[in-house]
Design a protein around this motif. Sequence first.
Motif, PDB file in Angstrom:
ATOM      1  N   GLY A 146      45.490   4.646 -20.990  1.00 22.28           N
ATOM      2  CA  GLY A 146      46.022   4.502 -22.335  1.00 22.28           C
ATOM      3  C   GLY A 146      47.229   5.401 -22.508  1.00 22.28           C
ATOM      4  N   SER A 147      47.412   5.949 -23.702  1.00 29.01           N
ATOM      5  CA  SER A 147      48.671   6.597 -24.045  1.00 29.01           C
ATOM      6  C   SER A 147      48.550   8.097 -24.268  1.00 29.01           C
ATOM      7  CB  SER A 147      49.246   5.966 -25.320  1.00 29.01           C
ATOM      8  OG  SER A 147      49.616   4.625 -25.095  1.00 29.01           O
ATOM      9  N   ARG A 164      44.216   1.669 -17.275  1.00 30.67           N
ATOM     10  CA  ARG A 164      42.964   1.757 -18.021  1.00 30.67           C
ATOM     11  C   ARG A 164      41.885   1.778 -16.947  1.00 30.67           C
ATOM     12  NH1 ARG A 164      40.356   3.172 -22.415  1.00 30.67           N
ATOM     13  NH2 ARG A 164      38.617   1.843 -22.975  1.00 30.67           N
ATOM     14  N   ALA A 174      47.576  -1.626 -25.837  1.00 29.09           N
ATOM     15  CA  ALA A 174      48.338  -0.446 -25.400  1.00 29.09           C
ATOM     16  C   ALA A 174      47.793   0.822 -26.041  1.00 29.09           C
ATOM     17  CB  ALA A 174      49.814  -0.608 -25.734  1.00 29.09           C
ATOM     18  N   GLY A 175      46.650   0.709 -26.707  1.00 31.30           N
ATOM     19  CA  GLY A 175      46.079   1.865 -27.386  1.00 31.30           C
ATOM     20  C   GLY A 175      46.740   2.144 -28.723  1.00 31.30           C
ATOM     21  N   ASP A 207      52.837   5.143 -22.863  1.00 32.84           N
ATOM     22  CA  ASP A 207      51.738   4.273 -22.434  1.00 32.84           C
ATOM     23  C   ASP A 207      51.701   4.279 -20.909  1.00 32.84           C
ATOM     24  OD1 ASP A 207      49.921   2.297 -21.914  1.00 32.84           O
ATOM     25  OD2 ASP A 207      51.046   0.678 -22.870  1.00 32.84           O
ATOM     26  N   THR A 208      50.630   4.850 -20.357  1.00 37.54           N
ATOM     27  CA  THR A 208      50.543   4.949 -18.891  1.00 37.54           C
ATOM     28  C   THR A 208      50.329   3.587 -18.242  1.00 37.54           C
ATOM     29  OG1 THR A 208      48.140   5.235 -18.919  1.00 37.54           O
ATOM     30  CG2 THR A 208      49.486   7.246 -19.049  1.00 37.54           C
ATOM     31  N   ARG A 209      49.923   2.613 -19.044  1.00 41.96           N
ATOM     32  CA  ARG A 209      49.624   1.248 -18.573  1.00 41.96           C
ATOM     33  C   ARG A 209      48.507   1.228 -17.536  1.00 41.96           C
ATOM     34  NH1 ARG A 209      55.175  -1.041 -16.881  1.00 41.96           N
ATOM     35  NH2 ARG A 209      54.355  -3.111 -17.271  1.00 41.96           N
TER      36      ARG A 209
END
Length: 375
Positions: free
Chosen positions: A330-331, A213, A115-116, A209-211
């Motif tokens: 990522g976040s 990548r 999740a970064g 967290d944009t979820r």
Amino acid sequence: MRFAELFGREPDGRWAAPGRVNLIGEHVDYAQGLCLPFALAQRTVVEVAARTDGRLRLRSLSETDGWEGTLDEVGPGSPAGWAGYVAGVLWALREAGHEVGGIDLLVTDTVPLGAGLSSSAALESAAALAVDDLFGLGLGGSPTGRGTLVAASQRAENEVVGAATGGMDQAASMLSTAGHALLLDTRDNSTRQVPFAPRDVGLGLLVIDTRVRHSHADGQYGARRASVEKAAATLGLPSLRDASLADVESLEGEAQRRARHVVTEIARVRETVELLDAGRLADIGPLLDASHASLAGDYEVSCAELDLACAAAREAGAAGARMTGGGFGGSAIALVPLDRADAVADAVRAAFADAGYREPEIRPAEPSEGATRLS
Ligand code: ADP
Ligand code: MG
């Protein structure tokens, strides 16, 4: 699954190490720049028992596969998979001349993976502190000794796992103290604790967290790194750490924009630290915003989801917001008035829903202590 069921005895102890987010100072670690991460309350916990026969038995509640082997089998590329993060730490400590034996280890709690938030460094740091304690290396008790554990963890990740990362994550997980951010100078790896307790001034932090990548992230990272190194070479400097804005002006096109991000971002870290030292935490929001604008515009490592997360957070009352970590997904982090935290989180979720994006995972973040023994 309990330790005793897996290994037929009780562990000698339990150790924990946190994940991290970087407050500011992004994409400058490979230019000998400054960064300012802080440790999270989310932690990875390992239960460990020492062995005298040099064997390693490694298990994790987050992974189906374990690994069993001897210290002599550990080295670059071996073992593959998650066990490399743990076995690699023992290998790196041994390479540095420390006498370590085998261990039985079970990972029982974890920083969210991928999740970064640096679950990898949390795992390495928890294992490193356990090994330090169990084999009496005497490193965990002082910042200098912990620096040796940081170096071993970084070497494990670079050489055994094969991930080309800097040392920020490990330093944050091992050296942070509660209520502080960690100023890390990547030129000489020196660190300083900088007061950072948002709650004391009615503020909080959200990690969004944009979820996502995006698949081109790794290639883009390599390209940015190369262009920064090339810009330094063009200027005749060992790194952009020593570059001025006038130097940046002498460059052209893409090289100029990339270098401008690095030079202005390092300046923003210094300004942030000055404000925090002066007790002016509430004033750092514009620096976070400017960092995001620079990463999105000059450095081109943001993406639509990160831009939307920051814009929606600001619009709903955040004092500042920026992408954190490598980018391309990522976040993001947002600095928010505590009484607006829920409203900001709701607004970001609503904006993502409107845009047709996957629901983001939003977590509060609290500057927390580094690796520690639990029992
Ligand atoms: P991040 O550090 O941002 O979470 P990484 O890709 O650097 O992402 O590290 C994630 C990897 O670290 C996982 O794929 C896994 O191999 C390892 N890892 C982290 N936490 C654990 C855990 N609790 N158990 C087993 N492996 C873990
Ligand atoms: Mg990692």
